[in-house]
Write a protein that holds these residues in place. Sequence first.
Motif, PDB file in Angstrom:
ATOM      1  N   VAL A   1      -1.370  -4.443  15.750  1.00 53.08           N
ATOM      2  CA  VAL A   1      -2.074  -4.707  14.481  1.00 53.08           C
ATOM      3  C   VAL A   1      -1.668  -3.661  13.450  1.00 53.08           C
ATOM      4  O   VAL A   1      -1.347  -3.983  12.296  1.00 53.08           O
ATOM      5  N   ALA A   2      -1.676  -2.391  13.855  1.00 53.20           N
ATOM      6  CA  ALA A   2      -1.287  -1.307  12.947  1.00 53.20           C
ATOM      7  C   ALA A   2       0.160  -1.476  12.489  1.00 53.20           C
ATOM      8  O   ALA A   2       0.483  -1.220  11.322  1.00 53.20           O
ATOM      9  N   ALA A   3       1.021  -1.924  13.397  1.00 52.59           N
ATOM     10  CA  ALA A   3       2.432  -2.119  13.048  1.00 52.59           C
ATOM     11  C   ALA A   3       2.591  -3.220  12.003  1.00 52.59           C
ATOM     12  O   ALA A   3       3.387  -3.077  11.056  1.00 52.59           O
ATOM     13  N   ILE A   4       1.840  -4.307  12.141  1.00 53.13           N
ATOM     14  CA  ILE A   4       1.887  -5.379  11.138  1.00 53.13           C
ATOM     15  C   ILE A   4       1.471  -4.847   9.777  1.00 53.13           C
ATOM     16  O   ILE A   4       2.146  -5.075   8.762  1.00 53.13           O
ATOM     17  N   GLU A   5       0.366  -4.131   9.728  1.00 58.09           N
ATOM     18  CA  GLU A   5      -0.133  -3.586   8.465  1.00 58.09           C
ATOM     19  C   GLU A   5       0.875  -2.635   7.833  1.00 58.09           C
ATOM     20  O   GLU A   5       1.106  -2.675   6.617  1.00 58.09           O
ATOM     21  N   ASN A   6       1.475  -1.787   8.643  1.00 61.09           N
ATOM     22  CA  ASN A   6       2.458  -0.826   8.131  1.00 61.09           C
ATOM     23  C   ASN A   6       3.691  -1.529   7.591  1.00 61.09           C
ATOM     24  O   ASN A   6       4.253  -1.127   6.559  1.00 61.09           O
ATOM     25  N   MET A   7       4.122  -2.584   8.259  1.00 61.13           N
ATOM     26  CA  MET A   7       5.325  -3.295   7.819  1.00 61.13           C
ATOM     27  C   MET A   7       5.084  -4.078   6.540  1.00 61.13           C
ATOM     28  O   MET A   7       5.958  -4.150   5.676  1.00 61.13           O
ATOM     29  N   VAL A   8       3.912  -4.666   6.419  1.00 55.93           N
ATOM     30  CA  VAL A   8       3.572  -5.356   5.163  1.00 55.93           C
ATOM     31  C   VAL A   8       3.576  -4.355   4.014  1.00 55.93           C
ATOM     32  O   VAL A   8       4.120  -4.618   2.938  1.00 55.93           O
ATOM     33  N   ALA A   9       2.976  -3.182   4.254  1.00 50.64           N
ATOM     34  CA  ALA A   9       2.935  -2.140   3.223  1.00 50.64           C
ATOM     35  C   ALA A   9       4.330  -1.639   2.866  1.00 50.64           C
ATOM     36  O   ALA A   9       4.590  -1.232   1.730  1.00 50.64           O
ATOM     37  N   ALA A  10       5.249  -1.694   3.840  1.00 50.69           N
ATOM     38  CA  ALA A  10       6.621  -1.222   3.612  1.00 50.69           C
ATOM     39  C   ALA A  10       7.511  -2.284   2.975  1.00 50.69           C
ATOM     40  O   ALA A  10       8.701  -2.050   2.746  1.00 50.69           O
ATOM     41  N   GLY A  11       6.947  -3.469   2.709  1.00 48.67           N
ATOM     42  CA  GLY A  11       7.695  -4.496   1.990  1.00 48.67           C
ATOM     43  C   GLY A  11       8.380  -5.536   2.844  1.00 48.67           C
ATOM     44  O   GLY A  11       9.212  -6.307   2.342  1.00 48.67           O
ATOM     45  N   ALA A  12       8.044  -5.600   4.129  1.00 49.65           N
ATOM     46  CA  ALA A  12       8.650  -6.624   4.981  1.00 49.65           C
ATOM     47  C   ALA A  12       8.210  -8.010   4.522  1.00 49.65           C
ATOM     48  O   ALA A  12       7.025  -8.251   4.294  1.00 49.65           O
TER      49      ALA A  12
END
Length: 331
Positions: free
Chosen positions: A73-84
Motif C-alpha cells: 500500500v505504501a509503495a503504491i502511494e509513493n509511486m503515485v506521488a512520484a508521478g507513475a
Amino acid sequence: MRHTKLMFAALAAVTVTAALAQSSQPVIGLITKTDTNPFFVKMKEGAQKEATRLGAKLLTAAGKTDGDNAGQVAAIENMVAAGAKTIMITASDSKAIVPAIAKARAAGVMVIALDTPTEPASAVDALFATDNYNAGLLIGQWAKKAMGNKKAVIAAMDYNPGQPVGVLRHNGFLAGFGVKGITPTMLTQVDTSVVCSQNSFGDQAKGQTAMENCLQKNPDINLVYTINEPAAAGAYQALKAAGKEKDVLIVSVDGGCAGVRNVEAGVIGATSQQYPLKMAAMGVTAGVNYAKTGKKVSGYTDTGVNLITNKPVSGVKSQDGKYGLANCWGQ
C-alpha cells in the motif's frame, strides 16, 4: 557578438528540449511480493530491460515479506506521488490491496496485475499472468499417469490461505489428478485424496517444516503437490532426512532455473513453467503506450505455461529439462 548570442540561444534551446524530453519520460512502477524470491527477481529484470529499451523510468518496490500488504500500500502511494502513470503489482493480499489500487486509478494511474489476480478481478485495468489453474492441471494430469496403478497418498504444500494463486494451482492439480467436483475458484484446499495440507507460503524453509509435519501425520505419503519450487526443495529436504526421497513423487509450478535443475536431478518429477519476464515486459510496453496515447489495456492476457519433465507420459504435452533451462522464466 551576434554569433555568441546565437550560440547561447541554441544551447538554451537544446537545454529546454532535453528538459522537456526528460519531463515527458514515462514513469512506470513495479511492486512485487518480495525482492528476494527468484521469480520476482526475474520479473524485475524483465521490466527493467523493457523500460530501458523503451526509454521509460522504472520505479520498483516490494513487501518486506510475502503477505506484507501494508508495505505494498505504501509503495503504491509513493509511486503515485512520484508521478507513475502505470503501476504493475503482484498483490500479496488480493483483497486488502484493492482500496489502495482504487485510489491510484482514481488519480489516473493504470494498474496492471501481474501473476496474481485481485479480488475482484475488476479492481485493476488488466491482468498479465499464467493460467494458474491450467498450470496445476498439467502437473495433476502428469502425476496421475506417472503414479500408474499405485494408490496416491497426497500431501499438499500450499500457499497463503485463500489467495487466488494458491487456490487455482491446488484445485487445478486435484482436477488434473481426476478428483471429481473441483472448480477453479472453490476455496476447498483439501479433499479425501489429500491426507495432509500445510501452508508453505512458497518458502523453502517453511516448505521443509510443512513436509515434516505431514510425515508425522502420515508416513505413507507418496505424492507431494507443491505451490512452487522453493516449497518443493524444502519438501525434498524433509523427505531426504526421513530416508523417503526415492519413494515420493514431487510435482510443482514455476519453471525457474533452479527448479528445472531439480527436474534434471530427479528431485522434482514435473513442473509447470511460467514466464514472469514476459509478464513484466508486456506490462511496461502497455504502460509506455498509455503514456503516449492515453489508451489503457484491459482484461486478462495469458502469458503461457509449459510442462517440464524428463519423464514424458502419453496424453500430456511436455517439454524436457533442456528446453526448460533454455527458457527458465524467460521467453
